[in-house]
Design a protein around this motif. Structure first.
Motif, short mmCIF file in Angstrom:
data_model
loop_
_atom_site.label_atom_id
_atom_site.label_comp_id
_atom_site.label_asym_id
_atom_site.label_seq_id
_atom_site.Cartn_x
_atom_site.Cartn_y
_atom_site.Cartn_z
N ILE A 60 0.84 -1.20 0.00
CA ILE A 60 0.00 0.00 0.00
C ILE A 60 0.88 1.26 0.00
CG2 ILE A 60 -1.82 1.30 1.18
CD1 ILE A 60 -2.86 -1.41 0.23
N PHE A 61 1.70 1.42 1.03
CA PHE A 61 2.49 2.65 1.18
C PHE A 61 3.47 2.86 0.03
CE2 PHE A 61 6.40 4.70 2.76
CZ PHE A 61 5.90 5.95 3.06
N VAL A 62 4.33 1.87 -0.22
CA VAL A 62 5.35 2.03 -1.25
C VAL A 62 4.73 2.32 -2.63
CG1 VAL A 62 7.20 0.85 -2.53
CG2 VAL A 62 7.19 0.80 -0.02
N PRO A 63 3.75 1.53 -3.09
CA PRO A 63 3.17 1.85 -4.41
C PRO A 63 2.47 3.21 -4.46
CG PRO A 63 2.61 -0.39 -3.77
CD PRO A 63 3.24 0.26 -2.58
N ARG A 64 1.76 3.57 -3.40
CA ARG A 64 1.07 4.88 -3.40
C ARG A 64 2.06 6.02 -3.41
NH1 ARG A 64 -3.97 4.05 0.81
NH2 ARG A 64 -5.17 2.69 -0.54
N MET A 65 3.14 5.89 -2.66
CA MET A 65 4.15 6.96 -2.64
C MET A 65 4.88 7.04 -3.97
SD MET A 65 3.93 8.72 0.08
CE MET A 65 2.17 8.44 -0.08
N ARG A 66 5.15 5.90 -4.59
CA ARG A 66 5.78 5.92 -5.92
C ARG A 66 4.88 6.64 -6.93
NH1 ARG A 66 7.91 -0.24 -6.14
NH2 ARG A 66 9.90 0.09 -5.10
N GLU A 67 3.60 6.34 -6.89
CA GLU A 67 2.66 6.99 -7.81
C GLU A 67 2.60 8.49 -7.55
OE1 GLU A 67 -2.08 6.98 -8.96
OE2 GLU A 67 -1.27 5.27 -7.87
N LEU A 68 2.53 8.87 -6.30
CA LEU A 68 2.50 10.28 -5.93
C LEU A 68 3.76 11.00 -6.42
CD1 LEU A 68 1.39 11.80 -2.63
CD2 LEU A 68 3.71 12.21 -3.37
#
Length: 115
Positions: A60-68
């Motif tokens: 959740i965190f890593v993919p969302r932050m990468r997208e952001l």
């Protein structure tokens, strides 16, 4: 268009995300099995009712932050991930300590950028 200040903050956030991933991989905290979509769709903060904290970080965190970061932000207006990490990780390994340390740096970055 991202400002130079925002660009710098996003670069620092990217460094944090990469460091979290590296610490998890190095410490054997990286998961091979992907949780079910239902488990990742939990409405509970950090998906605490369906995922281990390290699963939440990874899926959740890593993919969302990468997208952001890839889309130019903005960073979240608040972050308290390090507190959760301290509660959920034992801190008995250098990898866990490193994850906590990097998440604390991420929290400070978000706090600083939120002003």
């Amino acid at each position: 268009m991202t400002s130079p200040q925002n660009s710098q903050a996003l670069a620092q956030a990217a460094d944090c995300v990469l460091a979290v991933e590296q610490a998890m991989r190095d410490g054997g905290l990286w998961h091979t099995d992907v949780p079910t979509p239902a488990a990742m769709a939990s409405r509970t903060p950090f998906c605490a009712d369906t995922l281990a904290f390290t699963e939440w970080l990874q899926f959740i965190f890593v993919p969302r932050m990468r997208e952001l970061i890839e889309t130019g932000g903005p960073l979240p207006s608040a972050s308290g991930i390090a507190v959760m990490a301290e509660a959920k990780l034992t801190g008995n390994s250098s990898a866990e300590n490193r994850v906590i340390e990097v998440l604390a740096a991420f929290d400070r970055l978000v706090e600083r950028e939120a002003g």
